[in-house]
Structure formats: structure tokens, C-alpha cells
Write a protein that holds these residues in place. Structure first.
Motif, mmCIF file in Angstrom:
data_model
loop_
_atom_site.group_PDB
_atom_site.id
_atom_site.type_symbol
_atom_site.label_atom_id
_atom_site.label_comp_id
_atom_site.label_asym_id
_atom_site.label_seq_id
_atom_site.Cartn_x
_atom_site.Cartn_y
_atom_site.Cartn_z
ATOM 1 N N ILE A 126 75.957 26.614 52.248
ATOM 2 C CA ILE A 126 75.505 27.401 51.107
ATOM 3 C C ILE A 126 75.766 26.685 49.789
ATOM 4 O O ILE A 126 75.001 26.823 48.828
ATOM 5 N N TYR A 127 76.839 25.902 49.718
ATOM 6 C CA TYR A 127 77.147 25.164 48.492
ATOM 7 C C TYR A 127 76.016 24.197 48.149
ATOM 8 O O TYR A 127 75.553 24.154 47.006
ATOM 9 N N TYR A 128 75.561 23.427 49.106
ATOM 10 C CA TYR A 128 74.502 22.449 48.856
ATOM 11 C C TYR A 128 73.155 23.124 48.626
ATOM 12 O O TYR A 128 72.363 22.671 47.802
ATOM 13 N N LEU A 129 72.898 24.212 49.338
ATOM 14 C CA LEU A 129 71.643 24.934 49.130
ATOM 15 C C LEU A 129 71.578 25.513 47.722
ATOM 16 O O LEU A 129 70.544 25.444 47.059
ATOM 17 N N ARG A 130 72.688 26.076 47.266
ATOM 18 C CA ARG A 130 72.728 26.626 45.902
ATOM 19 C C ARG A 130 72.590 25.517 44.869
ATOM 20 O O ARG A 130 71.943 25.689 43.838
ATOM 21 N N LYS A 131 73.194 24.370 45.146
ATOM 22 C CA LYS A 131 73.103 23.226 44.232
ATOM 23 C C LYS A 131 71.656 22.733 44.107
ATOM 24 O O LYS A 131 71.187 22.453 42.999
ATOM 25 N N ILE A 132 70.946 22.647 45.219
ATOM 26 C CA ILE A 132 69.538 22.245 45.198
ATOM 27 C C ILE A 132 68.713 23.271 44.434
ATOM 28 O O ILE A 132 67.877 22.930 43.596
ATOM 29 N N PHE A 133 68.967 24.552 44.710
ATOM 30 C CA PHE A 133 68.235 25.628 44.051
ATOM 31 C C PHE A 133 68.465 25.595 42.536
ATOM 32 O O PHE A 133 67.515 25.703 41.752
ATOM 33 N N LEU A 134 69.706 25.448 42.109
ATOM 34 C CA LEU A 134 70.013 25.416 40.682
ATOM 35 C C LEU A 134 69.409 24.189 40.004
ATOM 36 O O LEU A 134 68.992 24.263 38.842
ATOM 37 N N GLN A 135 69.353 23.073 40.700
ATOM 38 C CA GLN A 135 68.736 21.879 40.130
ATOM 39 C C GLN A 135 67.245 22.110 39.882
ATOM 40 O O GLN A 135 66.718 21.729 38.838
ATOM 41 N N LEU A 136 66.578 22.757 40.824
ATOM 42 C CA LEU A 136 65.162 23.078 40.634
ATOM 43 C C LEU A 136 64.976 24.077 39.495
ATOM 44 O O LEU A 136 64.029 23.972 38.717
ATOM 45 N N GLN A 137 65.884 25.023 39.387
ATOM 46 C CA GLN A 137 65.789 26.007 38.309
ATOM 47 C C GLN A 137 66.044 25.360 36.950
ATOM 48 O O GLN A 137 65.347 25.642 35.980
ATOM 49 N N ASN A 138 67.020 24.482 36.867
ATOM 50 C CA ASN A 138 67.322 23.801 35.601
ATOM 51 C C ASN A 138 66.193 22.879 35.165
ATOM 52 O O ASN A 138 66.021 22.651 33.969
ATOM 53 N N ARG A 139 65.451 22.354 36.104
ATOM 54 C CA ARG A 139 64.323 21.474 35.779
ATOM 55 C C ARG A 139 63.063 22.236 35.400
ATOM 56 O O ARG A 139 62.073 21.636 35.029
ATOM 57 N N GLY A 140 63.081 23.546 35.522
ATOM 58 C CA GLY A 140 61.945 24.348 35.094
ATOM 59 C C GLY A 140 60.925 24.655 36.174
ATOM 60 O O GLY A 140 59.824 25.083 35.876
#
Length: 85
Positions: free
Chosen positions: A41-55
Motif C-alpha cells: 500500500i505504501y508504494y501504491l499510494r506513492k505512485i497515486f500521489l505522484q500522478l496526482q501531483n503531476r496533474g
């Protein structure tokens, strides 16, 4: 990790995830884990947040005080940051 971010982005574009509408994080978690084979879940959330931060994800608040997200592809008039460096 940059390769994984790019892979997930290309997967969502090929799947045309913008047609899915607004989804909770749990649904995006399932999509990302299916595409990458990562179940931490840590890595999945990290990937998700990276996509969100990139718009690439629009955030919308629900009545239940939670959020839903919509994937925004390159063709929707938004110019998100594609470079993950």
C-alpha cells in the motif's frame, strides 16, 4: 520508480481511464496493483500521489467527506507535467 510512474501513466492512457469517471482511491489502487503487480500500500499510494501531483488526477470532494478522483488524459485540454524526473 520513474519507470513505474511512466508505465502506470501509459497503462491508464491505453485503458482510456478518463472514461471511468470519478473513482475512489481504492479503485485506482486496484488498477495500479493489477498493472504493476505491486501490492504494498505504501508504494501504491506513492505512485497515486505522484500522478496526482503531476496533474493527471482531478480531485472532487463527496458528501461523505471523502474524495473521488478522475484521470485526466492528455487529450482533455489539460497540460499535466509528463516528466517524472
Amino acid at each position: 520508480m520513474h519507470e513505474i510512474y511512466s508505465f502506470v501513466l501509459e497503462y491508464l492512457i491505453l485503458r482510456q481511464a478518463w472514461n471511468l469517471g470519478y473513482l475512489p482511491f481504492s479503485q485506482f489502487k486496484k488498477i495500479i496493483s493489477y498493472a504493476t503487480g505491486i501490492y504494498n500500500i505504501y508504494y501504491l499510494r506513492k505512485i497515486f500521489l505522484q500522478l496526482q501531483n503531476r496533474g493527471f488526477l482531478h480531485k472532487k470532494k463527496n458528501l461523505k467527506r471523502s474524495y473521488t478522483y478522475k484521470f485526466v488524459g492528455r487529450n482533455n485540454g489539460v497540460n499535466p507535467k509528463v516528466n517524472f524526473n
